[in-house]
Design a protein around this motif. Structure first.
Motif, PDB file in Angstrom:
ATOM      1  N   GLY A 276      -9.587 -12.338   1.161  1.00  0.00           N
ATOM      2  CA  GLY A 276      -9.251 -10.955   1.495  1.00  0.00           C
ATOM      3  C   GLY A 276      -9.411 -10.022   0.317  1.00  0.00           C
ATOM      4  O   GLY A 276      -9.720 -10.431  -0.805  1.00  0.00           O
ATOM      5  N   VAL A 277      -9.179  -8.737   0.611  1.00  0.00           N
ATOM      6  CA  VAL A 277      -9.283  -7.662  -0.372  1.00  0.00           C
ATOM      7  C   VAL A 277      -7.960  -6.910  -0.395  1.00  0.00           C
ATOM      8  O   VAL A 277      -7.358  -6.650   0.656  1.00  0.00           O
ATOM      9  N   VAL A 278      -7.500  -6.583  -1.596  1.00  0.00           N
ATOM     10  CA  VAL A 278      -6.329  -5.722  -1.767  1.00  0.00           C
ATOM     11  C   VAL A 278      -6.801  -4.427  -2.417  1.00  0.00           C
ATOM     12  O   VAL A 278      -7.449  -4.458  -3.458  1.00  0.00           O
ATOM     13  N   GLU A 279      -6.484  -3.308  -1.787  1.00  0.00           N
ATOM     14  CA  GLU A 279      -6.815  -2.002  -2.358  1.00  0.00           C
ATOM     15  C   GLU A 279      -5.587  -1.484  -3.095  1.00  0.00           C
ATOM     16  O   GLU A 279      -4.550  -1.233  -2.477  1.00  0.00           O
ATOM     17  N   ASN A 280      -5.704  -1.325  -4.399  1.00  0.00           N
ATOM     18  CA  ASN A 280      -4.594  -0.840  -5.219  1.00  0.00           C
ATOM     19  C   ASN A 280      -4.810   0.638  -5.543  1.00  0.00           C
ATOM     20  O   ASN A 280      -5.932   1.136  -5.502  1.00  0.00           O
ATOM     21  N   MET A 281      -3.732   1.346  -5.854  1.00  0.00           N
ATOM     22  CA  MET A 281      -3.780   2.781  -6.178  1.00  0.00           C
ATOM     23  C   MET A 281      -4.409   3.574  -5.028  1.00  0.00           C
ATOM     24  O   MET A 281      -5.207   4.494  -5.240  1.00  0.00           O
ATOM     25  N   SER A 282      -4.020   3.234  -3.819  1.00  0.00           N
ATOM     26  CA  SER A 282      -4.656   3.816  -2.639  1.00  0.00           C
ATOM     27  C   SER A 282      -4.407   5.308  -2.492  1.00  0.00           C
ATOM     28  O   SER A 282      -5.297   6.049  -2.078  1.00  0.00           O
ATOM     29  N   TYR A 283      -3.183   5.736  -2.811  1.00  0.00           N
ATOM     30  CA  TYR A 283      -2.849   7.153  -2.669  1.00  0.00           C
ATOM     31  C   TYR A 283      -1.542   7.412  -3.395  1.00  0.00           C
ATOM     32  O   TYR A 283      -0.818   6.482  -3.776  1.00  0.00           O
ATOM     33  N   LEU A 284      -1.253   8.664  -3.582  1.00  0.00           N
ATOM     34  CA  LEU A 284       0.009   9.099  -4.176  1.00  0.00           C
ATOM     35  C   LEU A 284       0.814   9.814  -3.103  1.00  0.00           C
ATOM     36  O   LEU A 284       0.309  10.745  -2.462  1.00  0.00           O
ATOM     37  N   VAL A 285       2.045   9.372  -2.885  1.00  0.00           N
ATOM     38  CA  VAL A 285       2.901  10.016  -1.888  1.00  0.00           C
ATOM     39  C   VAL A 285       3.465  11.299  -2.493  1.00  0.00           C
ATOM     40  O   VAL A 285       4.133  11.280  -3.527  1.00  0.00           O
TER      41      VAL A 285
END
Length: 376
Positions: A276-285
């Protein structure tokens, strides 16, 4: 009066903090003297002189024996194991591995699930993801090991809060334990943040020692924090641990995901599986609850889709971890964010991914809410 047999039976519940076995099973309890007035003197036999965790062992022994009926006081007398006793302990801990170069994880029948955490480039938060996933899996009751495979850029000791060196017993290395995770890193053997100046063969040798000389016992899962790219270490892992699976970490940037695909494509040449793939730093709330994709969008999904096409099987996007200052602060403090109190978006994302890996490593932990990661 309390008997010696009763005391020894009670002490079987005291665990060595590093080896995670009973101190009686490890033959660390020597003579026990019981005075007429109820005073008890216990000989504790240390694996090495100056054992860094002796205070914890002494405290556990005193608290337990002091609570027994008829005991008025407890005195601890310490000594170190003799050479013969250390040899006997090593044989007891590793009875089936007479050759110290043999890697138990690579032997047929090993039940340990191995996850090589990879990325195409640095700065994507791969080490932070590795530390948090290891901690959350251990929190679920799994026996977990974490290897800092980034020999040059080691950072796992700080992120896991490890501040003590490994213990050596004969030719065997006992790894420190942090957050119920057994941890080993080249950074534990070097003083004052010293740099490593090695070529490829030395890297391979260091990794081989991490897997063969370190006493891991029976693990449910072993996580390896790889350095960025597809160089010597990634190739050595495939050679030393051919059953290891690859977990790719990337960021939402398209350029980052393209580089991450190369790390995943290495699996085609090494015959490993990308789980699998993990997307880090996807967005800032943002304060109003909206998501600000400051590093772009879609990189994780793009990498997963491209890897699925290239490898010929489904590579899922396991999760998207948002940017949170508290995540960085927890890593710097050696306290994995995923197991701290709270329910932030980053914590929830890391926990979901960790639970999926835990379920894949221990099928009895699977539940209806978490789809396990399975090999293709």
């Amino acid at each position: 009066m309390v008997s010696e047999e009763e005391i020894r039976t009670a002490l079987s519940s005291v665990m060595d903090p590093e080896i995670r076995r009973s101190i009686t099973d490890l033959n660390m309890v020597g003579d026990i003297d019981i005075a007429e007035d109820g005073g008890v003197t216990i000989e504790i036999i240390l694996t090495i002189s100056g054992c860094p965790l002796i205070n914890q062992i002494d405290s556990d022994v005193k608290n337990l024996v002091s609570s027994m009926d008829g005991v008025t006081s407890v005195t601890i007398r310490e000594r170190s194991m003799t050479q013969d006793e250390r040899v006997a302990l090593q044989q007891k801990l590793r009875p089936g591995l007479q050759d110290k170069r043999e890697i138990s994880f690579a032997k047929p029948g090993s039940k340990t699930r191995i996850y090589a955490i990879a990325s195409g480039k640095g700065g994507v938060g791969k080490s932070s993801v590795s530390a948090n996933l290891a901690a959350i899996m251990a929190q679920q009751g799994l026996k977990v090991g974490l290897v800092d495979g980034d020999i040059y850029g080691y950072s796992i000791p700080r992120m896991m809060g490890v501040d003590q060196p490994p213990t050596g017993i004969q030719n065997m290395i006992i790894p420190p334990v942090a957050h119920n995770v057994k941890v080993i890193s080249m950074g534990m053997f070097l003083p004052d943040n010293q740099p490593i100046v090695w070529r490829g063969p030395m890297l391979h040798r260091a990794l081989e020692q991490f897997f063969s000389d370190v006493y891991w016992d029976e693990l449910d899962a072993l996580l390896i924090d790889l350095p960025p790219g597809t160089g010597d270490v990634a190739i050595s892992i495939a050679e030393l641990l051919p059953t290891s699976d690859i977990l790719v970490v990337t960021t939402p940037q398209v350029s980052s995901s393209e580089v991450a695909e190369r790390a995943g494509q290495l699996a085609k040449q090494t015959h490993q599986n990308v789980i699998g793939v993990v997307e880090n730093m996807s967005y800032l709330v943002m304060p109003d609850g909206t998501h600000n994709p400051i590093f772009g969008q879609g990189g994780g999904a793009l990498a997963a889709a491209q890897l699925s096409s290239d490898l010929g099987y489904h590579v899922p996007l396991l999760g998207q971890v948002p940017i949170e200052p508290a995540l960085r602060e927890a890593s710097d403090a050696g306290q994995p964010f995923a197991i701290q109190d709270g329910d932030t978006p980053a914590q929830k994302a890391l926990r979901r991914i960790g639970l999926q890996l835990a379920a894949a490593s221990r099928p009895d932990l699977q539940n209806s809410e978490q789809a396990p990661v399975s090999a293709a």
